[in-house]
Scaffold this motif. Structure first.
Motif, PDB file in Angstrom:
ATOM      1  N   ILE A 185       0.841  -1.199   0.000  1.00  0.00           N
ATOM      2  CA  ILE A 185       0.000   0.000   0.000  1.00  0.00           C
ATOM      3  C   ILE A 185       0.877   1.249   0.000  1.00  0.00           C
ATOM      4  CG2 ILE A 185      -1.803   1.280   1.202  1.00  0.00           C
ATOM      5  CD1 ILE A 185      -2.651  -1.354   2.502  1.00  0.00           C
ATOM      6  N   GLU A 186       0.662   2.124  -0.969  1.00  0.00           N
ATOM      7  CA  GLU A 186       1.398   3.379  -1.022  1.00  0.00           C
ATOM      8  C   GLU A 186       0.948   4.312   0.105  1.00  0.00           C
ATOM      9  OE1 GLU A 186       2.474   5.022  -5.122  1.00  0.00           O
ATOM     10  OE2 GLU A 186       0.500   4.099  -5.419  1.00  0.00           O
ATOM     11  N   ALA A 187       1.883   5.148   0.575  1.00  0.00           N
ATOM     12  CA  ALA A 187       1.577   6.073   1.652  1.00  0.00           C
ATOM     13  C   ALA A 187       2.436   7.325   1.511  1.00  0.00           C
ATOM     14  CB  ALA A 187       1.824   5.418   3.015  1.00  0.00           C
ATOM     15  N   ILE A 188       1.941   8.409   2.087  1.00  0.00           N
ATOM     16  CA  ILE A 188       2.669   9.677   2.068  1.00  0.00           C
ATOM     17  C   ILE A 188       2.453  10.386   3.403  1.00  0.00           C
ATOM     18  CG2 ILE A 188       0.757  10.945   0.993  1.00  0.00           C
ATOM     19  CD1 ILE A 188       2.889  12.585  -0.548  1.00  0.00           C
ATOM     20  N   ALA A 189       3.505  11.047   3.879  1.00  0.00           N
ATOM     21  CA  ALA A 189       3.452  11.818   5.116  1.00  0.00           C
ATOM     22  C   ALA A 189       3.264  13.292   4.771  1.00  0.00           C
ATOM     23  CB  ALA A 189       4.736  11.616   5.913  1.00  0.00           C
ATOM     24  N   LEU A 190       2.323  13.939   5.454  1.00  0.00           N
ATOM     25  CA  LEU A 190       2.038  15.354   5.234  1.00  0.00           C
ATOM     26  C   LEU A 190       2.212  16.121   6.538  1.00  0.00           C
ATOM     27  CD1 LEU A 190      -1.252  14.974   3.150  1.00  0.00           C
ATOM     28  CD2 LEU A 190       1.058  15.368   2.253  1.00  0.00           C
ATOM     29  N   HIS A 191       2.976  17.199   6.504  1.00  0.00           N
ATOM     30  CA  HIS A 191       3.185  18.036   7.685  1.00  0.00           C
ATOM     31  C   HIS A 191       1.992  18.976   7.839  1.00  0.00           C
ATOM     32  CE1 HIS A 191       5.709  21.353   9.814  1.00  0.00           C
ATOM     33  NE2 HIS A 191       5.250  20.489  10.690  1.00  0.00           N
ATOM     34  N   VAL A 192       1.310  18.899   8.982  1.00  0.00           N
ATOM     35  CA  VAL A 192       0.110  19.706   9.228  1.00  0.00           C
ATOM     36  C   VAL A 192       0.217  20.388  10.599  1.00  0.00           C
ATOM     37  CG1 VAL A 192      -1.479  18.523   7.671  1.00  0.00           C
ATOM     38  CG2 VAL A 192      -1.085  17.571   9.938  1.00  0.00           C
ATOM     39  N   PRO A 193       1.135  21.333  10.755  1.00  0.00           N
ATOM     40  CA  PRO A 193       1.350  21.968  12.058  1.00  0.00           C
ATOM     41  C   PRO A 193       0.203  22.888  12.448  1.00  0.00           C
ATOM     42  CG  PRO A 193       2.593  23.107  10.357  1.00  0.00           C
ATOM     43  CD  PRO A 193       1.999  21.888   9.702  1.00  0.00           C
ATOM     44  N   GLY A 194       0.268  23.338  13.692  1.00  0.00           N
ATOM     45  CA  GLY A 194      -0.732  24.270  14.224  1.00  0.00           C
ATOM     46  C   GLY A 194      -1.146  23.867  15.618  1.00  0.00           C
ATOM     47  N   HIS A 195      -1.599  22.621  15.771  1.00  0.00           N
ATOM     48  CA  HIS A 195      -1.857  22.084  17.106  1.00  0.00           C
ATOM     49  C   HIS A 195      -0.540  22.001  17.869  1.00  0.00           C
ATOM     50  CE1 HIS A 195      -3.343  19.619  20.346  1.00  0.00           C
ATOM     51  NE2 HIS A 195      -2.651  18.561  19.956  1.00  0.00           N
TER      52      HIS A 195
END
Length: 306
Positions: free
Chosen positions: A154-164
């Motif tokens: 299964i392909e996967a990607i990490a996404l940076h979602v800062p704020g919290h």
């Protein structure tokens, strides 16, 4: 301007929707309102565990493994092979059981690279000194925004979602996105942004980034607290549902409106019950501080600092 990493995530989601679906099993810990997810590839039996829980009694300072053992039992009963132990961020409301799970099941422990910022900030708050490395070496992999990986086939990607926090990550694995604390169920809203390194304006932009994924994308949350009028816990929704119905950040809510709401709401919130032990442990990848000369580990309680 087109976001290439969101475009790649959308491609992964579209491809996965045409393939045999991943298997997702979730475990809810009511004491901390935390959801641990296990996603596995039915073609290979490979799996990832996301946001595990170590049971901790703050009154006695004792740890235990009932929550983690449920995950272990499931993995072993299904004959799965754990490739990844993924942390969406350094949690402030529960301790991670990743080292215990790694000892029992294997796998690589991973988090976003901005854990280094968290280690720097809280290393100072807890006056950790030179014995505490602030280089992320407690983890096997530090993900940057857009990094690709796989769970089995299964392909996967990490996404940076800062704020919290500065280090929050979303993991898009196949057609599912594991978004940590960024969003809650549509009737509950969004994460707070008042911890050290948090920022409401940054959180809004991260949420809008996530909500640009395809409507059908399933979102798997890290927490639920049962919104007023709802009698059951829930932790799965979709991008479309959040975009249309999230009480804090539905379509039409401007950045300035969100920031004003979030800052006013955060000013009324107390600190999480387990924030002091949680951060000290989680910035170490789920490990307790090094034992002192009597063989015991100690957690600090900084007075009037937070």
């Amino acid at each position: 301007m087109t976001d290439p990493h969101i475009g790649e995530a959308a491609r992964i989601i579209a491809a996965a929707s045409k393939a045999r679906p991943a298997v997702i099993r979730s475990f809810f810990d009511e004491d901390t309102f935390t959801v641990t997810h296990v996603i596995s590839d039915p073609a290979t039996g490979k799996a990832a565990i996301i946001d595990s829980v170590l049971d901790f009694d703050p009154a006695s300072g004792r740890t235990s493994y009932a929550s983690a053992d449920k995950v272990i039992a499931y993995v072993e009963n299904e004959g799965l092979e754990v490739e990844w132990l993924l942390e969406t961020h350094a949690h402030a409301d529960h301790l991670s059981a990743a080292p215990y799970l790694q000892e029992k099941l294997g796998g690589r422990l991973a988090i976003g690279r901005h854990i280094l910022t968290v280690q720097q900030v809280f290393g100072k708050i807890f006056n950790e000194g030179t014995r505490f490395p602030r280089d992320g070496s407690q983890f096997d992999r530090l993900f940057d925004d857009g990094d690709r990986f796989r769970v089995g086939s299964i392909e996967a990607i990490a996404l940076h979602v800062p704020g919290h926090t500065p280090a929050d990550m979303t993991y898009v694995i196949g057609a599912a996105a594991f978004i940590g604390d960024t969003l809650f169920m549509p009737d509950y809203g969004t994460a707070r942004a008042d911890f050290p390194g948090g920022d409401a304006r940054t959180l809004y932009r991260s949420i809008r980034r996530l909500l640009s994924l395809p409507d059908r994308t399933s979102l798997h949350l890290c927490h639920d607290y049962k919104a007023p009028g709802r009698d059951t816990y829930a932790w799965e929704t979709t991008v479309g549902e959040e975009r249309e119905h999230n009480v804090h950040v539905h379509a039409g809510v401007s950045e300035d409106q969100f920031v004003a709401m979030r800052q006013a709401r955060d000013a009324t919130l107390g600190m999480p019950r387990l924030i002091l032990p949680s951060i000290q442990v989680n910035m170490r990848g789920g490990r307790l501080p090094e034992p002192e000369d009597n063989g015991a580990s100690y957690l600090k309680l900084p007075v009037n600092r937070l």
